[in-house]
Design a protein around this motif. Structure first.
Motif: not given
Ligand SMILES: Cc1cc2nc3c(=O)[nH]c(=O)nc-3n(C[C@H](O)[C@H](O)[C@H](O)COP(=O)(O)OP(=O)(O)OC[C@H]3O[C@@H](n4cnc5c(N)ncnc54)[C@H](O)[C@@H]3O)c2cc1C
Lengths: 255, 317
Positions: B206, B231, B245, B249, B264, B268-269
């Motif tokens: 994200r 992600s 992705q 999923t 994070s 799921q990831h």
């Molecule tokens: C049924 C279902 C299926 C799903 N399938 C998938 C899937 O296939 N793939 C998937 O990825 N997710 C999936 N998800 C979503 C999953 O639950 C998470 O919401 C998602 O993976 C979070 O993405 P993220 O880690 O990028 O974001 P976030 O959870 O928002 O984490 C972002 C992280 O980045 C860190 N950060 C912020 N700024 C910086 C920076 N400048 N430098 C370094 N670190 C920083 C933060 O501390 C935080 O830990 C699914 C969810 C459900 C319910």
């Protein structure tokens, strides 16, 4: 038009799975509709809404608790449901497909069948193919786009590296939905209340007169050992990246 | 001796890289390895296949049928080949195409099928595969004269095991049906490579905050010979296409090295990448869950760390 959507009642992907015994798990966890199936539900419901006619029927092979999952998809707009009861969370795709086929055929037969491309518990990826084989219908799974043309439907499936196959299939057919097909709706309260009154026809898998070939048996389940805490690299950014490159090259030999 | 069949999946007139690992798994199982090819270019591939242990390459043909347009005919032809050549286990890569062809073949053979397997035992007729989004590993037992099995890419190393190879053209009869036809294949919009075959992946979450920012990952990826992933949060926000992705999923990947930038560490990831050999996490938050599930952690801003890593790789050449 009558559209069936096959829905599995599965543990939430965020749930903690505790393995008990050889091939079982603690079922006291939160269950949901299989996420891939929700894409199928959304596609079916929106097609009927667009055409302003037709019926969407959910069919589920699952335990008593699966009624909640059926209520959840009925809140998304599914008109009624059929629950084929079994206590087994992994009855096998063969018997599952036979049961789905019989229930759908006995209920009147389908113009279209949607389901998810895989379940998130057993990850078998084959029930659409087995159901299609049972019904003698064409099948495509991993569908990310769909349009209905009457005698045929046009779908897209993602293949390697983001390339897409454009496929034309004769109806009736079985389609396995993937993420990207649509955005499943979040039902609002009135829809949730209305769903409570919708019909769920129940039957027992054991009473359907089907024989399970038992070609593929779950022998054991083992928990996956998570990695323990990461080794945190310390120092200035420059020092950190230098030591990372050195570790990856010399110790891990992965680059 | 038992015979194991391998579906030789090709794209753009090349054998898919992960097919070689599948061949090695089949060869290690003890039986003779028979390759089944459907794109007609047996001569082009024979040396590569002989080098890793394919003793016979069956070039399947069917009159008036273009396999690239008919997935159903492809599956049925493969099934006929498996029957005609006395195969006891039919393997292939669990890629989108591999899964589809193997599933159709298994239906035609009325055979047990397991896809996305991480291991296979040809003596016990068992396979190991993920259950519950990677939280458990299931052992499945297959019965019958023949089973069909898709192998997760990168689950097996390709090893050299040279043999002499025989090419056998084989014509099968399959129904020429228009019930399902591939009308077109659209190339990917991005120039990025396929994730599932990659041996090194660098992914952004994200905090990437825009598709433009993914350039810093692209630059680092070039130095690492890596493929860029994302992600779901990044994909859903529109920073990256869905084909990038990784996860439940998205794509299931098993590279040697996975570098997660601003992830994070969601269940799921991880469902899509936890079988990676080495996982490196870059995250600003020292308490981010990803640090409890990775091998190496860097507490820092990805916008600083990633360019520094690119520079360091450049320096070391
Ligand atoms: C049924 C279902 C299926 C799903 N399938 C998938 C899937 O296939 N793939 C998937 O990825 N997710 C999936 N998800 C979503 C999953 O639950 C998470 O919401 C998602 O993976 C979070 O993405 P993220 O880690 O990028 O974001 P976030 O959870 O928002 O984490 C972002 C992280 O980045 C860190 N950060 C912020 N700024 C910086 C920076 N400048 N430098 C370094 N670190 C920083 C933060 O501390 C935080 O830990 C699914 C969810 C459900 C319910």
């Amino acid at each position: 038009m009558r559209i069936y959507v096959c829905v599995k009642h599965v543990p939430d992907t965020a749930a903690n799975i505790k393995i008990v015994g050889d091939a079982a798990y603690d079922t006291e966890v939160k269950y949901v509709a299989n996420p891939y199936d929700e894409y199928g539900v959304e596609e079916a419901v929106s097609l009927v809404e667009k055409n302003k006619k037709g019926e969407v029927i959910a069919v589920c092979v699952g335990d008593k608790g699966a009624a909640n999952t059926l209520k959840a998809v009925m809140a998304m707009g599914v008109h009624r449901s059929i629950l084929i009861k079994t206590e087994d969370q992994f009855p096998g795709s063969d018997i599952t497909a036979k049961a789905l086929c019989k229930a759908i055929t006995d209920d009147g037969g389908a113009d279209l069948i949607f389901m998810g491309k895989q379940s998130v518990d057993g990850e078998g990826m084959q029930t659409p193919y087995r159901l299609a084989a049972e019904m003698g219908l064409p099948v495509a799974t991993g569908i990310v786009a769909f349009s209905h043309g009457g005698e045929t439907v046009n779908v897209q499936r993602e293949i390697d590296g983001g390339a897409k196959e454009l496929i034309t299939i004769k109806t009736p057919c079985v389609l396995g939905a993937a993420k990207g097909l649509n955005e499943p709706r979040f039902p609002k309260l009135p829809a949730i209340l209305k769903a409570k009154k919708k019909e769920i026809k129940e039957m027992d898998l054991a009473d359907m007169g089907l024989t399970d070939q038992g070609q593929c048996r779950l022998k054991s389940l083992e928990p996956v050992q998570e990695r323990s805490n990461a080794k945190i690299l310390e120092g200035s950014t420059r020092e950190i990246v230098a030591s990372l490159v050195q570790i990856l090259k010399e110790e891990e030999k992965v680059i | 001796m038992s015979k194991t069949g391998v579906f030789i999946e090709t794209t753009d007139q090349e054998i898919k890289q992960s097919v070689f690992g599948v061949i090695s798994a089949a060869a290690a199982g003890g039986g003779e390895v028979t390759g089944f090819l459907l794109d007609g270019r047996a001569d082009k591939y024979k040396d590569q296949l002989a080098a890793c242990g394919v003793t016979e390459l069956v070039a399947l043909e069917a009159k008036d049928i273009d396999f690239s347009k008919s997935p159903q005919a492809t599956g049925e032809a493969l099934a006929k080949g498996a029957t005609d050549f006395g195969i006891s286990a039919l393997l292939g890569v669990s890629s989108p195409t591999g899964n589809d062809v193997l599933a159709r073949a298994a239906m035609a053979l009325k055979a047990p099928l397991a896809l996305d397997c991480m291991d296979v035992d040809f003596t016990a007729n068992t396979v190991k595969k993920s259950h519950f989004s990677g939280k458990a590993v299931a052992t499945l037992e297959m019965t019958g004269a023949l089973f069909v099995c898709g192998i997760r890419p990168n689950s097996f190393e390709a090893v050299e095991s040279p043999v002499t190879i025989k090419i056998t053209p084989h014509t099968v009869e399959v129904e020429n049906s228009d019930a399902i036809i591939v009308t077109e294949v659209q190339a990917a919009d991005s120039s990025r490579k396929d994730l599932t075959e990659a041996t090194v992946i660098i992914s952004g979450g994200r905090p990437m905050a825009s598709s433009d920012n993914f350039k810093i990952l692209d630059e680092c990826a070039r130095k690492l010979d890596a493929v860029v992933g994302a992600s779901r949060a990044a994909v859903d926000a529109g920073y990256a296409p869905h084909s990038m992705q990784v996860g439940q999923t998205g794509k299931i990947v098993s590279p040697k090295l996975y570098i997660g930038c601003g992830l994070s560490g969601s269940v799921q990831h991880f469902a899509g990448m936890k079988t990676s050999k080495v996982i490196v996490a870059i995250n600003t938050d020292k308490d981010a869950p990803i640090f409890t599930k990775s091998d190496y952690g860097i507490i820092g801003d990805l916008f600083e760390v990633v360019p520094a890593l690119t520079k360091e790789l450049e320096k070391q050449g």
